[in-house]
Design an enzyme around this catalytic site. Sequence first.
Site, PDB file in Angstrom:
ATOM      1  CG  HIS A  33      -0.457   0.023   2.531  1.00 28.20           C
ATOM      2  ND1 HIS A  33      -0.120   1.183   3.182  1.00 28.20           N
ATOM      3  CD2 HIS A  33      -0.205  -0.982   3.413  1.00 28.20           C
ATOM      4  CE1 HIS A  33       0.315   0.903   4.397  1.00 28.20           C
ATOM      5  NE2 HIS A  33       0.278  -0.406   4.566  1.00 28.20           N
ATOM      6  CG  ASP A  89       2.709   0.328   7.793  1.00 29.40           C
ATOM      7  OD1 ASP A  89       2.284  -0.277   6.795  1.00 29.40           O
ATOM      8  OD2 ASP A  89       2.000   0.611   8.768  1.00 29.40           O
ATOM      9  CD  GLU A 121      -3.229  -1.660   5.559  1.00 26.57           C
ATOM     10  OE1 GLU A 121      -3.439  -2.635   6.318  1.00 26.57           O
ATOM     11  OE2 GLU A 121      -2.611  -0.629   5.923  1.00 26.57           O
ATOM     12  CD  GLU A 122      -1.373   2.118   7.564  1.00 30.12           C
ATOM     13  OE1 GLU A 122      -2.064   1.606   8.459  1.00 30.12           O
ATOM     14  OE2 GLU A 122      -0.182   1.826   7.391  1.00 30.12           O
ATOM     15  CG  ASP A 177       1.061  -3.767   5.048  1.00 32.37           C
ATOM     16  OD1 ASP A 177       1.907  -2.947   5.439  1.00 32.37           O
ATOM     17  OD2 ASP A 177      -0.153  -3.673   5.314  1.00 32.37           O
ATOM     18  CG  HIS A 190       0.794   2.666  12.535  1.00 33.78           C
ATOM     19  ND1 HIS A 190      -0.466   2.191  12.852  1.00 33.78           N
ATOM     20  CD2 HIS A 190       1.079   2.180  11.292  1.00 33.78           C
ATOM     21  CE1 HIS A 190      -0.923   1.446  11.849  1.00 33.78           C
ATOM     22  NE2 HIS A 190       0.005   1.431  10.893  1.00 33.78           N
TER      23      HIS A 190
END
Length: 473
Positions: free
Chosen positions: A289, A301, A334-335, A360, A431
């Site tokens: 993504h 990520d 995606e998130e 991912d 994140h």
Amino acid sequence: MTRNKLLVSAAFLIGSMAGAQPPAPAPHMRAAPAVVAVDPRVAALRDAALNDTLAWDLVEGLTTEIGPRMDGSAAEARARDWAVARLTALGFRNVHVEAYDLPVWTRGAESAAVISPYPQPLRIVGLGNSGATPPQGLTAPIVFFASYADLAEAPQASLKGKIAFVSNAMQPTQDGSSYGSAGAARFVGPAMAAAKGAAAILIRSIGTDHGRGPHAGVTNFPQGVTPIPAAALSVADAENLERMVKRGGEVRVHLLLDDHQIGQRRSGNVVADVPGTDPAAGIVLIGGHLDSWDLGTGAIDDGAGVAITAAAAKRLLDSGAHRRTVRLVWFGDEETGGYGGEAYARAHRGELHVVAAESDFGADRVWRVQTGFTGAAAPVGDRLAAALAPLGVVPGAGAVHGGTDVEPTIAAGATGVDLNQSGLRYFDWHHTPEDTLDRIDPEQLRQNVAAWTTMLAVVADAPEPLAPAGGTH
């Protein structure tokens, strides 16, 4: 993710010693599988990929030239343009953007502080889909819960006018399984707190570090539940706040979150092909993504994932004709809900997808392969495991997850393949502001490219029909 029983990769080597008689297996051991020969062409592609530099160039370029790529943002739009230019220059065919709309949430000013009895600031980040505090913020006592389960057992309306504080700790695991167990505090904790009347919720970040960088991430409020202010504390600050609670007495916190839903915005998937020679053999879907959270630069990520899969696909592109089309997709979202994967599956539901896989989970070494090949296609999984063994990859026997972006395609009938990366470091930086290029180990990144190149080389030319019987596409 679930913990799965592992096979010993060395079993593939038993019988390769000329004239040797393998020892009888102990009663508690699984019998060794038959020796599977590795196609020399596959082995050559795999070994050459251990010298790959393209994946690093791509993730370095994405994080340097674009940086963080929040869903629906101008940066995400620039990332799509960047991706089209790079993939076109690399020689991929049919490079284009497939646009779709999605609901977008945005963060504004965010702050928190202990007001009493031990005044000091707290490091926080609002969770995606969080509600806003009043413009001046809110001040309220916290109610401590050691886990999401404890929050769920709290009496109805017991949190009215209070801030719930959930402080469950996540432990590092190779397969990342602790994300599912600890993550409930973020995934559904805010909705549970809202249903019990809480004015707001703070959670200990879902991460395995002990630093002061909070971990972002999305939460969801079901229909009928009004979103409340919801934020993640850095792990260090959550531990400190828990120590305050354990000293006894009321702990009061001031929280300010200027976070809002802003309506529908445009996103899109970047699609590129390595055309195959046999359209009837189906499509192999791979990718990662393109979006990321806003605290770091989205290196692990999922800059690494889009780079790994693109580098592997490029190696197939440069190695001559292959039976199946390999389709590379850099999914636009995606998130915040997996809208990219759903949009792709809708747009391509009339096409035959036979394999789907996603990278991912950062850039650390691939250590396990799991596949959904059954029946006549089962030998494909055996050949793949044998070809991956020299990379230190062992076969697993658990259910295939595929990844958020490819799950809709797998649900429609494609066979899933998981190339599982080690999660022992991943949730230290997941994140967070530390999701930056320096967290990627170039050698481990190259091993990923080699593993993905191997997988593509095996499945793209497999003579067997790969889609499961009864699947729809």
